[in-house]
Design a protein around this motif. Structure first.
Motif, short mmCIF file in Angstrom:
data_model
loop_
_atom_site.label_atom_id
_atom_site.label_comp_id
_atom_site.label_asym_id
_atom_site.label_seq_id
_atom_site.Cartn_x
_atom_site.Cartn_y
_atom_site.Cartn_z
N PRO A 84 0.79 -1.24 0.00
CA PRO A 84 0.00 0.00 0.00
C PRO A 84 0.82 1.29 0.00
N LYS A 85 2.12 1.24 0.27
CA LYS A 85 2.86 2.49 0.17
C LYS A 85 3.03 2.86 -1.30
N LYS A 86 3.25 4.13 -1.56
CA LYS A 86 3.29 4.61 -2.94
C LYS A 86 4.54 4.12 -3.67
N GLN A 87 4.30 3.43 -4.78
CA GLN A 87 5.39 2.90 -5.60
C GLN A 87 5.01 3.07 -7.07
N TYR A 88 5.77 3.89 -7.77
CA TYR A 88 5.46 4.20 -9.16
C TYR A 88 6.71 4.13 -10.02
N VAL A 89 6.50 3.81 -11.31
CA VAL A 89 7.59 3.79 -12.29
C VAL A 89 7.16 4.64 -13.48
N LYS A 90 8.11 5.39 -14.04
CA LYS A 90 7.79 6.22 -15.20
C LYS A 90 7.24 5.36 -16.34
N ALA A 91 6.10 5.77 -16.87
CA ALA A 91 5.45 5.01 -17.94
C ALA A 91 6.33 4.92 -19.17
#
Length: 369
Positions: free
Chosen positions: A147-154
């Motif tokens: 649930p912690k925020k984890q994102y990768v550039k599209a």
């Protein structure tokens, strides 16, 4: 493999109609409910992808049927039915999809702060959830965990290469099970590639109905991942349920004549069959186009389906005599409002009312020359 029958039977024994009866048997086994975690904010929709009331926030849990389905709109992606409700959530918001990392990438919590020290190397396969987000820096990112925020550039990720919902492992439980080279068949002939031993395991990534089997009205086959081969579901035990696609309903559209129906030509004029119409009939009538046709007498465009078949059972003559059993409609069209959409691929109009008006105008000018 056990001999199979056609899944669909033609209504017209003479072979005169594209009217089909779907010989489906209702599955009387109630779907079990399971709890799934929504990984990306999800909008509820119906089977055809249209929005319905209901939104589900990321990291909340939802009770769904454990039997995933394939939506009836391209690209026929999988989804889950909300237990006890006639609404669905796209599986990509729950199970996610697989993508390849195109460039070495860090994992971010915000547009300016990394979530951790990880470096995702080029070539690695990762799971992303739902649609991409646009951050304050103007760039788009995919969620990869929680649930912690984890994102990768599209921009650093490739196209979808797999669906976690549609992949599973199957174990052969039948001695000498057959592997064939195609799933959708219209005859008893099959090309058997080889037979495999009981206990053999395969990764599969797709399931599709083939033809109906005498002993199994829900006959379908699994696609063996990374090959052109298929194995019948009765010969294996799957680790989990995956959606079963139906070739006919993902490639064709079916309507029914709920009343005696007039047939029209491509120019919007009504066909003359001496007062006979297509008779009201159940079953599945195949159509292959939805378009606007300009009706000169009404000075407006109306929506029509183009019939895939050319000959249909007919009503009696106006005087009550039987007349011909069938009428030949050639390239026939029926008004959308005169028929009922039953199932299959939901068509969108191939033109606009204005385009229909201009086409009719050009046709009139040509005839006047």
């Amino acid at each position: 493999m056990t001999k199979k029958l056609f899944r669909y039977l033609a209504v017209a024994i003479l072979g005169i109609s594209a009217s089909l009866v779907l010989n489906q048997q209702t599955n009387t086994v109630e779907a079990k409910s399971i709890i799934k975690t929504v990984m990306h904010d999800a909008q509820a929709c119906d089977l055809y992808g249209d929005k319905v009331k209901g939104k589900y926030a990321a990291y909340t849990q939802v009770k769904v049927d454990d039997d995933p389905i394939s939506f009836r709109f391209k690209p026929f992606a999988p989804g889950y039915k909300i237990s006890g409700k006639n609404k669905y959530i796209k599986a990509s918001n729950i199970d996610g999809v697989k993508r390849k990392v195109k460039h070495n990438s860090f994992v971010y919590a915000t547009s300016s702060r990394r979530a951790d020290s990880r470096l995702l190397k080029k070539g690695k396969t990762i799971t992303t959830y739902g649609n991409s987000f646009k951050f304050k820096n103007g760039l788009r990112y995919y969620r990869i965990g929680g649930p912690k925020k984890q994102y990768v550039k599209a921009a650093n990720l490739g196209k979808i290469i797999g669906s976690n919902t549609e992949e599973t492992t199957v174990t052969v439980k039948t001695k000498g099970a057959d592997i064939t080279d195609y799933a959708y068949i219209d005859s008893d002939d099959e090309d058997i590639v080889k037979r495999v031993k009981k206990g053999t395991k395969f990764k599969v990534d797709y399931a599709q109905y083939s033809s109906m089997d005498i002993d199994d009205p829900d006959g379908y086959e699994y696609h063996i991942k990374g090959t052109d081969f298929w194995i019948w579901h009765r010969d294996v035990k799957a680790d989990k349920k995956i959606p079963i696609h139906d070739y006919k309903f993902e490639h064709f559209t079916y309507i029914m004549f709920y009343k005696d129906t007039d047939v029209y030509n491509a120019d919007g004029t009504k066909q003359d069959h001496h007062g006979q119409k297509i008779i009201k009939q159940g079953g599945f009538i195949k159509v292959n186009k939805l378009l606007y046709i300009w009706i000169k007498s009404k000075n407006k465009a109306e929506l029509f389906y183009h019939l895939a078949g050319h000959q249909f059972y007919a009503t009696d003559l106006p005087d009550g005599s039987s007349g011909s059993d069938v009428i030949n409609v050639g390239q026939g069209y029926v008004k959308k409002k005169d028929v009922k959409f039953i199932d299959g691929l939901k068509l969108s109009p191939s033109n606009t009312p204005e385009e229909a008006r201009q086409a009719a105008k050009q046709d009139t000018n040509k005839k006047a020359e």
